[in-house]
Design a protein around this motif. Structure first.
Motif, PDB file in Angstrom:
ATOM      1  N   ARG A   1       0.837  -1.216   0.000  1.00  0.00           N
ATOM      2  CA  ARG A   1       0.000   0.000   0.000  1.00  0.00           C
ATOM      3  C   ARG A   1       0.869   1.263   0.000  1.00  0.00           C
ATOM      4  N   VAL A   2       1.921   1.247   0.822  1.00  0.00           N
ATOM      5  CA  VAL A   2       2.806   2.409   0.909  1.00  0.00           C
ATOM      6  C   VAL A   2       3.432   2.703  -0.441  1.00  0.00           C
ATOM      7  N   MET A   3       3.941   1.666  -1.104  1.00  0.00           N
ATOM      8  CA  MET A   3       4.601   1.859  -2.388  1.00  0.00           C
ATOM      9  C   MET A   3       3.607   2.365  -3.434  1.00  0.00           C
ATOM     10  N   ARG A   4       2.376   1.812  -3.409  1.00  0.00           N
ATOM     11  CA  ARG A   4       1.383   2.270  -4.387  1.00  0.00           C
ATOM     12  C   ARG A   4       1.030   3.733  -4.159  1.00  0.00           C
ATOM     13  N   ARG A   5       0.946   4.131  -2.891  1.00  0.00           N
ATOM     14  CA  ARG A   5       0.657   5.522  -2.581  1.00  0.00           C
ATOM     15  C   ARG A   5       1.760   6.451  -3.047  1.00  0.00           C
ATOM     16  N   LEU A   6       2.996   5.912  -3.073  1.00  0.00           N
ATOM     17  CA  LEU A   6       4.121   6.724  -3.516  1.00  0.00           C
ATOM     18  C   LEU A   6       4.140   6.859  -5.030  1.00  0.00           C
ATOM     19  N   GLY A   7       3.182   6.216  -5.698  1.00  0.00           N
ATOM     20  CA  GLY A   7       3.100   6.379  -7.137  1.00  0.00           C
ATOM     21  C   GLY A   7       3.448   5.140  -7.940  1.00  0.00           C
ATOM     22  N   PHE A   8       3.930   4.109  -7.269  1.00  0.00           N
ATOM     23  CA  PHE A   8       4.214   2.873  -7.998  1.00  0.00           C
ATOM     24  C   PHE A   8       2.936   2.035  -8.032  1.00  0.00           C
ATOM     25  N   GLU A   9       2.040   2.369  -8.970  1.00  0.00           N
ATOM     26  CA  GLU A   9       0.702   1.792  -8.984  1.00  0.00           C
ATOM     27  C   GLU A   9       0.716   0.269  -9.089  1.00  0.00           C
TER      28      GLU A   9
END
Lengths: 277, 296
Positions: free
Chosen positions: A117-125
């Motif tokens: 979730r953290v990585m996706r929030r950082l833009g790595f969808e």
């Protein structure tokens, strides 16, 4: 006093061995069915899977702990600043219970809220790290969490082994122009054998005991992806009321432990005795 | 600060070479990896659920609150009851203290008898105990359940204490045997000539010299017993469940929304005693675990 204990140990062992050759289900029975339970055990897909899981887990866990522990010890041994702090940081997980560490890692690895979730929030969808809910990879997350917990122990054991090595040896190697990695590979590692074998034995016992961390992290799932023998035995003893089968399984586990640990322990004891003479 | 007993490091003066830099980069990266779970635990335990739902595991709390800690201690549901983990805390204390004292006492007497009196069959006895250190607990579980049920100790505080004492016996005996084996045999012989009996020599001579090994044994046993899950689960009974079992119940049996902040606070609370022991006892802790490594 010691006698009572031996009765408790040997007595329970004999009792379990006896039950393992009976047809006992909920209550122990006095009949004798030979190796019937063992045959059933080795036709049980879940048992075979849990043995396979334990083998994969054991190899990965022990290797990773030894490698990580050795690297940490070797790097700390380079006369670094803040050594005390680093040792404290690397070893503190070992003071915690497998239940607690399992729960923390379950939370960090949870795809809904954790690293994914953290990585996706950082833009790595498309970032995906859902091993803990993935049949094929869940076992590795248990390796990760338990290595995090136990490699500090290996570090502590190996570090005291490294500190026992004479400073002169390093000077001599430097004068002879031997590269550092060769000194480690050919001289230091063999000298660390007592510490390494101690670490190996401790880790091997942890592998066989593996239960708490699985219960806390995955409860054997997803599906049966992280079933292990200790959990299989517990389920059949207390959940599925099949103590005959569970007893056979625990005897198999015992024989495995003795087959792995006894020769090593014997060799170590001999080596220690020789060292004393 | 934990301080492992090691010879002092002779520090070398020198500049920061690329190799040195590499060493530090490796060590700092490793340290961060080891600290991440502790950090996540701490920040999560002081966040309100609204912040947790936002989904940034590593973010610092915007509105820190101690409510999750209060809830974990007093109102979280550990199965059917919702009285927090404090009951489990005291259960763990009442299981750990007597188990530790008894197993150390018995281990000390066993070790003393095995190293100085060498009763007949001592080496066989010792070999059996050694095997006991490696026997998977599962082999002994069910027979012990039956035996304790037969004497009406199953699911009781004395029952779980007895089980911990039995399981601690091999390592405790070994620890004390090794310690006493290193003491000079002449000391014992002199005491014998002076007319000391089994117990008198033990209490007046051996015990006063045993402080270091007792400290190590105490650290080992407190950590082991406090962190135990399997034996507590099987033997303690619902009235005496240790903290580890209750913690697992809090987290794995909740219905509805998972209260991650409360869960993490409960996890920290459960780990507080062994962690405090580790930070306070330092090098003794390391000695304890090294001694637990079943030495020859």
């Amino acid at each position: 006093m010691a006698l009572t204990v031996v009765v408790a140990y040997v007595g329970t062992l004999l009792w379990t061995a006896r039950v393992s050759v009976s047809s006992a289900r909920i209550f122990p029975t006095g009949d004798f069915v030979g190796l019937g339970q063992y045959e059933r055990l080795f036709r049980n897909a879940r048992w075979l899977l849990s043995l396979e899981n334990l083998a994969i887990y054991g190899v990965l866990f022990i290797l990773a702990c030894l490698v990580v522990g050795f690297l940490l010890a070797a790097f700390i041994d380079q006369k670094v600043m803040g050594e005390g702090v680093l040792r404290t940081v690397f070893l503190y997980p070992y003071a915690m219970s497998f239940v607690a560490t399992g729960l923390v890692w379950q939370w960090i690895l949870n795809p809904e809220l954790g690293i994914q979730r953290v990585m996706r929030r950082l833009g790595f969808e498309d970032f995906t790290f859902d091993w803990i809910v993935d049949q094929d990879n869940a076992l590795y997350t248990i390796v990760l969490a338990t290595v995090w917990q136990a490699s500090g122990l290996v570090m502590a054991l190996l570090l005291s082994g490294l500190r026992g090595i004479d400073e002169e040896l390093w000077k001599a190697a430097r004068i002879d122009g031997i590269p550092t990695w060769r000194v480690y590979a050919s001289i230091v590692l063999p000298m660390l054998w007592p510490a390494l074998s101690t670490a190996f034995m401790l880790l091997a016992v942890m592998v066989v005991k593996l239960f708490d961390a699985v219960v806390a992290m995955t409860q054997g799932g997803p599906g049966t992806a992280t079933e292990v023998p200790a959990k299989f035995i517990m389920d059949y003893l207390f959940g599925r009321a099949n103590i005959g089968l569970a007893s056979a399984a625990s005897i198999v586990l015992l024989v495995t432990v003795l087959a792995v640990v006894a020769p090593l322990y014997y060799a170590r004891t001999k080596a220690v005795q020789r060292g004393l003479k | 600060m934990a301080d492992i007993a090691l010879p002092p490091v002779r520090r070398k003066r020198g500049g920061m070479t690329p190799a040195r830099l590499g060493v530090y980069v490796f060590l700092v990266t490793a340290a961060l990896f080891f600290l991440v779970p502790l950090y996540v635990m701490l920040v999560t335990s002081v966040k309100p659920m609204a912040e947790i739902r936002l989904g940034n595991l590593f973010a610092l709390p915007l509105a820190p609150t101690l409510a999750p800690w209060d809830s974990a201690w007093r109102t979280a549901c550990t199965g059917l009851e919702c009285e927090g983990i404090r009951g489990g805390f005291w259960n763990s204390v009442w299981i750990t203290l007597p188990s530790m004292v008894l197993s150390i006492a018995i281990g000390a007497v066993n070790g003393y008898a095995l190293s100085f009196w060498r009763p007949r069959g001592a080496s066989l006895l010792f070999a059996l105990l050694m095997m006991g250190a490696f026997v998977p607990a599962q082999v002994m579980l069910y027979p012990l359940v039956r035996a304790l049920a037969a004497v009406e100790l199953y699911s009781s505080l004395p029952g779980i204490v007895l089980v911990h004492v039995i399981f601690g016996m091999p390592t405790m005996t070994l620890l004390f045997r090794n310690y006493y084996a290193a003491l000079p045999q002449e000391l014992f012989k002199a005491a014998r000539i002076d007319g000391g009996g089994f117990w008198r020599i033990f209490f007046e001579l051996m015990l006063p010299m045993s402080t270091p090994v007792i400290v190590v044994a105490a650290i080992m046993q407190v950590t082991n017993i406090w962190n135990d899950f399997l034996l507590g689960l099987v033997f303690a009974g619902s009235d005496h469940l240790p903290m580890t079992v209750q913690l697992n119940n809090i987290i794995n049996t909740t219905t509805g929304e998972r209260l991650y902040n409360v869960n993490m606070a409960a996890t920290i609370l459960t780990s507080l005693v062994p962690l405090a022991l580790y930070f306070l006892s330092g090098r003794w802790f390391v000695r304890g675990i090294a001694a637990g490594a079943v030495k020859g």
